[in-house]
Write an enzyme that holds these catalytic residues in place. Sequence first.
Site, PDB file in Angstrom:
ATOM      1  N   HIS A 268      92.337 -52.502 -27.805  1.00 41.10           N
ATOM      2  CA  HIS A 268      92.754 -52.020 -29.121  1.00 41.10           C
ATOM      3  C   HIS A 268      91.526 -51.853 -30.006  1.00 41.10           C
ATOM      4  CE1 HIS A 268      97.253 -53.284 -29.143  1.00 41.10           C
ATOM      5  NE2 HIS A 268      96.860 -53.011 -27.911  1.00 41.10           N
TER       6      HIS A 268
ATOM      7  N   GLU B 213      90.877 -52.767 -33.045  1.00 40.15           N
ATOM      8  CA  GLU B 213      90.458 -53.960 -33.773  1.00 40.15           C
ATOM      9  C   GLU B 213      89.669 -54.919 -32.886  1.00 40.15           C
ATOM     10  OE1 GLU B 213      94.741 -53.183 -35.340  1.00 40.15           O
ATOM     11  OE2 GLU B 213      93.563 -52.718 -33.558  1.00 40.15           O
TER      12      GLU B 213
ATOM     13  N   CYS C 248      98.805 -55.215 -34.638  1.00 39.54           N
ATOM     14  CA  CYS C 248      99.844 -55.825 -33.807  1.00 39.54           C
ATOM     15  C   CYS C 248      99.610 -57.343 -33.759  1.00 39.54           C
ATOM     16  CB  CYS C 248      99.790 -55.224 -32.399  1.00 39.54           C
ATOM     17  SG  CYS C 248      98.350 -55.772 -31.433  1.00 39.54           S
TER      18      CYS C 248
ATOM     19  N   CYS D 170      96.104 -58.293 -32.289  1.00 43.56           N
ATOM     20  CA  CYS D 170      94.984 -57.990 -33.184  1.00 43.56           C
ATOM     21  C   CYS D 170      94.999 -58.877 -34.425  1.00 43.56           C
ATOM     22  CB  CYS D 170      94.996 -56.511 -33.547  1.00 43.56           C
ATOM     23  SG  CYS D 170      94.670 -55.460 -32.101  1.00 43.56           S
TER      24      CYS D 170
END
Length: 147
Positions: free
Chosen positions: A52, A54, A82, A85
Amino acid sequence: MDHERWMLEALRLADEAAGAGEVPVGCVVVRGDTILGRGRNRREEERSALAHAEVLAIREACRALGDWRLSDCGLYVTLEPCPMCAGAILNARLKWVCYGARDEKTGSLGSVLNLFEENYGYRPAVYGGILEEECLRRMREFFQLLR
């Protein structure tokens, strides 16, 4: 704090992600007037659920500082984080988080739940809706092309 300036940087990374066939999410970690980490969604490219934006930006910022603590840094991401993260943000001790668009499916800073309200002993400041329309537009365009 110049939230729009940094969110525009995250949007550029989201555009890169979309150009690579990834969901358009981009992220930067900043300290003062410097970007320490950049990330864009790379889940398909790396074939990893962990890739991801992040997580990748936090990893790069930690390497830049030589420390896992990012307590004097902020994170800008085009889509609400999410749970994974949000957990990475808590673990890195980021001072604040700015996101663009809410994520009604997995958003963990208020849309589905708010992990920062739990009793973790640390609570970053959260600013939502930064350049929200531009962030949403990229998501809409990306998913319209898939259909």
